[in-house]
Write an enzyme that holds these catalytic residues in place. Sequence first.
Site, short mmCIF file in Angstrom:
data_model
loop_
_atom_site.label_atom_id
_atom_site.label_comp_id
_atom_site.label_asym_id
_atom_site.label_seq_id
_atom_site.Cartn_x
_atom_site.Cartn_y
_atom_site.Cartn_z
CG HIS A 124 -17.15 -11.27 3.22
ND1 HIS A 124 -16.23 -11.33 2.20
CD2 HIS A 124 -16.48 -11.62 4.34
CE1 HIS A 124 -15.06 -11.70 2.69
NE2 HIS A 124 -15.19 -11.89 3.99
CD GLU B 19 -19.57 -8.10 -0.87
OE1 GLU B 19 -18.73 -7.41 -1.45
OE2 GLU B 19 -19.44 -8.48 0.31
CB CYS C 205 -13.44 -11.16 -1.44
SG CYS C 205 -14.73 -12.24 -0.78
CB CYS D 105 -18.35 -11.75 -2.28
SG CYS D 105 -18.31 -11.69 -0.48
#
Length: 123
Positions: free
Chosen positions: A5, A7, A35, A38
């Site tokens: 991801h 992040e 999410c 993260c």
Amino acid sequence: MATAHAEMRAIDRACKKEHSWRLPEAELYVTLEPCPMCMGAILNARIKRVWFGAYEQKGRSLTSELANANLFNHTVEVTGGVLEKDCSEVLTSFFQEMRAREKFKKMKQKAKSGTKPPVSPKK
């Protein structure tokens, strides 16, 4: 990859650059609401503030709950809905193009194995 991801990648790069696992003065700007994975990384890195554009439509993010839960003896300020419409459009376009590329790749593989020829995705 499940942990690729934006992040996670940004936090990892910032920690390496700062030679620290803590980023107490950092602010993170993302297009989509983080999410839970993260948010865990955001809290663990002690990031000060998160700004995001589009809300996660399925309600699986738990962003506010995690940000205020005082996990790791830290809370994070979160502001959502920043340029929400623009961010939603960017995300929709990105995922449509990604699905079209994947479909084309599968069709190309089938063509190599002797089935019908691929049609290039529209841009």
